[in-house]
Design an enzyme around this catalytic site. Structure first.
Site, PDB file in Angstrom:
ATOM      1  CD  GLU A  97      -3.201  -0.882   0.247  1.00  0.00           C
ATOM      2  OE1 GLU A  97      -2.974  -0.074  -0.667  1.00  0.00           O
ATOM      3  OE2 GLU A  97      -4.027  -1.480   0.193  1.00  0.00           O
ATOM      4  CG  HIS A 115      -4.513   0.881   5.405  1.00  0.00           C
ATOM      5  ND1 HIS A 115      -5.832   1.009   5.069  1.00  0.00           N
ATOM      6  CD2 HIS A 115      -4.116  -0.194   4.581  1.00  0.00           C
ATOM      7  CE1 HIS A 115      -6.340   0.020   4.309  1.00  0.00           C
ATOM      8  NE2 HIS A 115      -5.354  -0.750   4.024  1.00  0.00           N
ATOM      9  CE1 TYR A 136     -17.847  15.325  21.197  1.00  0.00           C
ATOM     10  CE2 TYR A 136     -20.181  14.942  21.932  1.00  0.00           C
ATOM     11  CZ  TYR A 136     -18.821  14.777  22.233  1.00  0.00           C
ATOM     12  OH  TYR A 136     -18.417  14.557  23.675  1.00  0.00           O
TER      13      TYR A 136
END
Length: 236
Positions: A97, A115, A136
């Site tokens: 990646e 990740h 929130y």
């Protein structure tokens, strides 16, 4: 998958230690990276060698290697590349990646990236194009978390999709894949990963009750929280 090795990019044997200040900084960063990678496994955010972690030290990006269990990584396994992807440290092949990590470092102010293939976040990535505003704490990630359209792992296309989803954000979901978050430090990047997985779990839990629809926040409410978060903490 068996680990892969390349000739060391720094001209040293894999286990050889250098005591120069620059080398010491890299080794400290590597130790923190390994600890963070192991934490992703311990906390159930990845299985086996799925997911990856990186940290930027100057113009060098230290990154977990491909196919090596994190509990087997040692100080001598330090793996580093330049921002253009050229291997400059170590003999282990970097994560597949790598294009996604490097794209984020080149396009944002990221200094650390996590990740994962976290279960709840990956599930959400298959259901929506943006995580609904269930809590929130989305404000701590820059706002509503977008889902990057699916592309094959390790490709430039996935990196491009990720960058679009990351615009003005510090986190995104990767469709049918997982999550990516970044921060100024490894602890901050990891905390954002954990917050994202938790929010995904909350939304999935609330959405699963028959006959009930979760109450969502408005973008204005999340913006107000973002303003309050700027002064949050001890201020030192």
């Amino acid at each position: 998958m068996a680990e892969q090795r390349r000739d060391s990019g720094d001209g040293r044997d894999a286990g050889e230690r250098d005591t120069t200040p620059a080398r010491e900084a890299l080794e400290r960063a590597w130790d923190e990276l390994v600890a963070t990678a192991r934490r992703t496994v311990a906390d159930g955010l990845v299985v086996g060698t799925s997911g990856n972690v990186s940290v930027r030290v100057g113009d060098t990006v230290l990154v977990t290697p491909s196919g090596v269990p994190y509990d087997r990584l040692a100080p001598g396994d330090l793996c580093g590349v330049s921002l253009d992807g050229r291997q400059v440290l170590g003999s282990l092949v970097p994560t597949s990646e790598l294009p996604m990590h490097l794209a984020a470092y080149r396009a944002t102010d990221a200094r650390a990236i996590v990740h994962t293939h976290a279960v709840h976040a990956t599930a959400v990535s298959t259901l929506v194009t943006e995580l609904p505003l269930i809590h929130y704490m989305a404000a701590a990630l820059g706002g509503p978390v977008r889902v990057a359209p699916y592309a094959t792992y390790g490709t430039e296309k996935l990196a491009e999709n990720m960058l679009r989803a990351l615009r003005d954000r510090t986190a995104c979901l990767l469709q049918n894949h997982g999550t990516l978050t970044y921060g100024a430090t490894l602890p901050q990047a990891y905390d954002r990963t954990a917050q994202l997985e938790w929010m995904c779990r909350v939304w999935l839990t609330a959405s699963s009750l028959p006959g009930h629809t979760p109450t969502l926040l408005t973008r204005d409410q999340v913006t107000e929280v973002a303003e309050r978060l700027e002064g949050y903490g001890q201020g030192r």
